[in-house]
Every structure is written in structure tokens, then in C-alpha cells.
Design an enzyme around this catalytic site. Structure first.
Site, PDB file in Angstrom:
ATOM      1  N   ASP A 280    -103.571  64.908  94.887  1.00  0.00           N
ATOM      2  CA  ASP A 280    -103.187  64.433  93.553  1.00  0.00           C
ATOM      3  C   ASP A 280    -103.838  63.115  93.154  1.00  0.00           C
ATOM      4  O   ASP A 280    -104.274  62.322  93.978  1.00  0.00           O
ATOM      5  CB  ASP A 280    -101.657  64.318  93.442  1.00  0.00           C
ATOM      6  CG  ASP A 280    -101.046  63.416  94.529  1.00  0.00           C
ATOM      7  OD1 ASP A 280    -101.620  63.335  95.629  1.00  0.00           O
ATOM      8  OD2 ASP A 280    -100.000  62.803  94.251  1.00  0.00           O
TER       9      ASP A 280
ATOM     10  N   GLU B 262     -98.718  63.668  96.792  1.00  0.00           N
ATOM     11  CA  GLU B 262     -98.463  62.631  97.798  1.00  0.00           C
ATOM     12  C   GLU B 262     -97.971  61.360  97.123  1.00  0.00           C
ATOM     13  O   GLU B 262     -97.118  60.658  97.660  1.00  0.00           O
ATOM     14  CB  GLU B 262     -99.741  62.315  98.596  1.00  0.00           C
ATOM     15  CG  GLU B 262     -99.491  61.422  99.807  1.00  0.00           C
ATOM     16  CD  GLU B 262     -99.289  59.951  99.472  1.00  0.00           C
ATOM     17  OE1 GLU B 262     -98.466  59.301 100.148  1.00  0.00           O
ATOM     18  OE2 GLU B 262     -99.930  59.442  98.538  1.00  0.00           O
ATOM     19  N   GLU B 263     -98.512  61.070  95.933  1.00  0.00           N
ATOM     20  CA  GLU B 263     -98.235  59.784  95.292  1.00  0.00           C
ATOM     21  C   GLU B 263     -96.789  59.660  94.819  1.00  0.00           C
ATOM     22  O   GLU B 263     -96.276  58.567  94.685  1.00  0.00           O
ATOM     23  CB  GLU B 263     -99.182  59.569  94.097  1.00  0.00           C
ATOM     24  CG  GLU B 263    -100.658  59.470  94.492  1.00  0.00           C
ATOM     25  CD  GLU B 263    -100.997  58.184  95.242  1.00  0.00           C
ATOM     26  OE1 GLU B 263    -100.084  57.363  95.455  1.00  0.00           O
ATOM     27  OE2 GLU B 263    -102.167  58.019  95.617  1.00  0.00           O
TER      28      GLU B 263
ATOM     29  N   HIS C 148    -105.446  52.312  94.074  1.00  0.00           N
ATOM     30  CA  HIS C 148    -104.576  52.278  92.885  1.00  0.00           C
ATOM     31  C   HIS C 148    -105.083  51.280  91.844  1.00  0.00           C
ATOM     32  O   HIS C 148    -104.362  50.976  90.896  1.00  0.00           O
ATOM     33  CB  HIS C 148    -103.112  51.983  93.242  1.00  0.00           C
ATOM     34  CG  HIS C 148    -102.473  53.064  94.077  1.00  0.00           C
ATOM     35  ND1 HIS C 148    -101.119  53.256  94.172  1.00  0.00           N
ATOM     36  CD2 HIS C 148    -103.011  54.030  94.853  1.00  0.00           C
ATOM     37  CE1 HIS C 148    -100.848  54.281  94.972  1.00  0.00           C
ATOM     38  NE2 HIS C 148    -102.004  54.762  95.410  1.00  0.00           N
TER      39      HIS C 148
HETATM   40 ZN    ZN Z   1    -102.111  56.259  96.810  1.00  0.00          ZN
HETATM   41 ZN    ZN Z   2    -103.377  58.018  99.113  1.00  0.00          ZN
END
Ligand code: ZN
Ligand code: ZN
Length: 396
Positions: A80, A138-139, A364
Site C-alpha cells: 500500500d 500495512e500503513e 513518509h
Molecule cells: Zn510506512
Molecule cells: Zn513501510
């Protein structure tokens, strides 16, 4: 038996970059990885894998049988992207406004497909199975837990699990493998402080939620410094404070959002217990009250010693002594931790930063991008770790 895959993986370089750039241009948010998982499934089918799609909505699970029976090694990649507007002039920059691969999961998918290619080529030499898990979300929203809950990882159940994350604060090509606590458990903390609103000029008729919150914030800072053993590790961060509507109105409520990071369950419980006592005591002392909601995000990533040794030996053979090392455990969290409930596991970091090329923005960040020259290393490493485990097991 080839335990390196180095030269072969270099031969995949242009394919790995093509996969990665295509995915980077078309990022998809958590549980929306429809295009991505379609590419993954088609590629794995073409390679001869048994493929299951739609696992936990958009996940893909793929099985490769070796030439002889044996244990099952699971390799995990997450798919993702993040809700971030990319700041990049690159030809492969995100085509979707507000969505971006800012954590390198596009690279994880590419490296996973690369490893799948290498292992498929050598399937006849393997004594056991390779189980690829391409995981959604995952995020956020618990993609790993959803994959486990789907039951798709029990047939066959893996004997060991490896995962790999690109890491931009490490120089490109450096590999971090270590046993023990590696990434922290994370909780989301939601706090509401309730007073009694009123006129800014008549404070005696109100209970000022903002004034109470000031005391609460100060008191919270004493938990880690005064209640947690200095040899243990905990982080308590408040990231959002929202309260008030006008300059002359005393706020009735203030909402706080924060996170707790720990490695040990006992430390986590100590902090949460102190947090409840302080919230109740401080707010009651000022005539207000507080509500605390704790949302556990994920447990800690604890690398299994045996799995870590297998991964370390594979890394040493692939990149050499000088490029393999250790770091202090990270207070970031990863839902790879969930897979530790299923089998012994090891999470590996592969350095992907390159300051000279301007490819060292942190994960990020809207400027995140990584050195693609590490893609063959990652693909080879995953394949080599899996192969080494099967060879070790066949020899015992
Ligand atoms: Zn991340
Ligand atoms: Zn990651």
C-alpha cells in the site's frame, strides 16, 4: 546449490525498475490495492506459482513447490501507499493526486516479484515450499492481521517467515539483521478532557478544559521519566490537541491524540495504568473529567534468533561482512509483528538512501525516493534467505 543469486538478480535490474516505477506512478491506498495485486497475481501465475487472490480483500498468496518436499518458507511484501501529495519531478512520480508510495512499498513489491522469479527458476533444486504473501494495508487498518484472520496462511502453514523493508536513513546496500526486539509496539491514544464551557470573561462560572489540558500534558511527561525503569524503553507522544472555538469562549472539551511505543508488555501496562491514574487525578482535582480510549495498532517486531542467524548468513554471503550490521531498535512500528504469532520470523532492513543523488528523504516524506540500485540486492537477499533455510533444514 546457488545461495547468492547476486549475478542473476543484477540481470533483472531493468525489470525490477520497470515494476517499481509503474507501481510508483500508480499508488493505491490501504485495502484499495486492486491494480497492484492484479499485476502481482498475473506475474506469479506466469512464473508457475499457485496463486490465490482477494485474500483479506486485496492480498495475494502464492505457493511454489520445490523439486522435493520439505518445510515452507514465507516471504512477505506489503503493497500500500500513503495519503501524501508527492513532491517530485521524476517521470515516474505519482499520477494520483494525494496518494504516494512514500514508504518504499512499491520497491517491496518489485523485490518480491524479483525474488519470486529467481526462486521459480531454481524450483527444481529446492527441498520445500516458498509461500509469497503480498499484503494490503500495512500503513493502517491492520493488513497483516487481516491476512492471518483469512486463514490463507495455514495451507501450508509456514515454518519460518522473512520480510524486508527498504530504509532510507541507511546508506544504499547496507543490510541490518539482528535478533531480539527490533521495532516497537504501537498504540493510538485518544483522550477527551471535559470541563464546562462558558464566557471568557466569567471564568469562575466555568471549568476551563484548555487550562486542565495544560496540566494534563505536563503530568503526562512524568510517566516515562518517573515511572518507567530507565533500562526499559517507552515513548509517549501527544501529536494533536484540539479545543476551543473562539477567543472569548472557554472551551468545554479538548481532544488529544497521541501514540505509545513500547517493547515489553509490562512496560506498556505500567504506562497505561499511570496514564489512567494521572488523567483521573489531574482532571478531578480541577473539577473536570477525562476519557481515555486505547487502540492497539500492532505488537512489537521481535526477531527470532534462529531465523535471524539464517538471514544474517545469507546477507553475509550476498553483500559481504562490511555491509551487514546492527542498529539500535527502532521506535517505529510494523504490522509484520503479527506474523510472529504464526511462526518464527525475522524482519530485515535494506539501506536505500543515497545523499549524493538526493535520494535520502525520510519515509513518509512528500520527497521520499530511494536508490533503485538496491532492488537487485533486495530480490537476491529474499531468495537467498529462503534458499538457505531450506538447505539448512535438508541438512539436519
Ligand atoms: Zn510506512
Ligand atoms: Zn513501510
Amino acid at each position: 546449490m546457488n545461495l547468492s543469486y547476486r549475478a542473476e538478480a543484477e540481470g533483472l535490474f531493468s525489470q525490477l525498475v520497470a515494476w517499481r516505477r509503474d507501481l510508483h506512478r500508480h499508488p493505491e491506498l490501504s485495502f484499495q490495492e486492486v491494480r497492484t495485486s492484479g499485476i502481482v497475481a498475473r506475474t506469479l501465475l506466469d512464473l508457475g506459482y499457485e496463486v490465490r487472490t482477494g485474500v483479506a480483500q486485496t492480498g495475494v498468496v502464492a505457493l511454489l513447490h520445490g523439486g522435493r518436499p520439505g518445510p515452507t518458507v514465507m516471504l512477505r511484501a506489503d503493497m500500500d501507499a500513503l495519503p501524501i501529495q508527492e513532491s517530485s519531478e521524476a517521470s515516474y512520480a505519482s499520477a494520483h493526486p494525494g496518494v504516494m508510495h512514500a514508504c518504499g512499498h512499491d520497491g517491496h513489491v518489485a523485490m518480491g516479484l524479483g525474488a519470486a522469479t529467481l526462486l521459480a527458476r531454481h524450483a527444481a533444486e529446492l527441498a520445500g515450499n516458498i509461500l509469497f504473501v503480498f499484503q494490503p494495508a500495512e500503513e493502517r487498518d491492520g493488513g497483516a492481521a487481516a491476512m492471518l484472520a483469512s486463514g490463507a496462511l495455514h495451507d501450508p502453514k509456514p515454518d519460518i517467515i522473512f520480510g524486508l523493508h527498504l530504509w532510507n536513513t541507511l546508506p544504499a546496500g547496507r543490510v541490518i539483521v539482528q535478533a531480539g526486539p527490533f521495532m516497537a509496539a504501537a498504540d493510538v491514544l485518544r483522550i477527551v478532557v471535559r470541563g464546562r464551557g462558558g464566557h471568557g470573561g466569567l471564568p469562575h462560572e466555568t471549568i476551563d478544559a484548555i487550562a486542565v489540558t495544560g496540566q494534563v500534558l505536563t503530568a503526562l511527561q512524568t510517566i516515562v521519566s518517573r515511572n518507567v525503569n530507565p533500562h526499559d524503553t517507552a515513548v509517549l507522544s501527544i501529536g494533536m490537541v484540539h479545543g476551543g472555538t473562539a477567543f472569548n469562549v472557554i472551551a468545554e472539551t479538548v481532544e488529544l491524540l497521541g501514540t505509545l511505543r513500547t517493547f515489553e508488555p509490562t512496560v506498556r501496562e505500567t504506562v497505561l495504568a499511570r496514564l489512567r491514574v494521572l488523567l483521573d487525578g489531574v482532571t478531578a482535582g480541577m473539577g473536570a473529567e477525562a476519557e481515555l480510549i486505547v487502540e492497539p495498532l500492532t505488537g512489537p517486531v521481535i526477531n527470532d534468533p534462529t531465523a535471524s542467524e539464517t538471514a544474517r548468513l545469507a546477507a553475509l554471503q550476498l553483500v559481504g561482512n562490511a555491509a551487514v550490521g546492527r542498529i539500535t531498535p527502532l521506535m517505529v512500528s510494523e504490522d509484520f509483528a503479527e506474523y510472529g504469532k504464526l511462526a518464527p520470523s525475522c524482519f530485515i532492513l535494506l539501506g536505500s538512501g543515497n545523499a549524493e543523488l538526493g535520494l535520502d528523504a525520510p519515509h513518509h516524506s512528500p520527497r521520499f525516493d530511494f536508490d533503485e540500485r538496491v532492488l537487485p540486492t533486495g530480490a537476491a537477499l529474499l531468495a537467498a534467505v529462503a534458499t538457505r533455510y531450506l538447505v539448512e533444514k535438508a541438512g539436519t
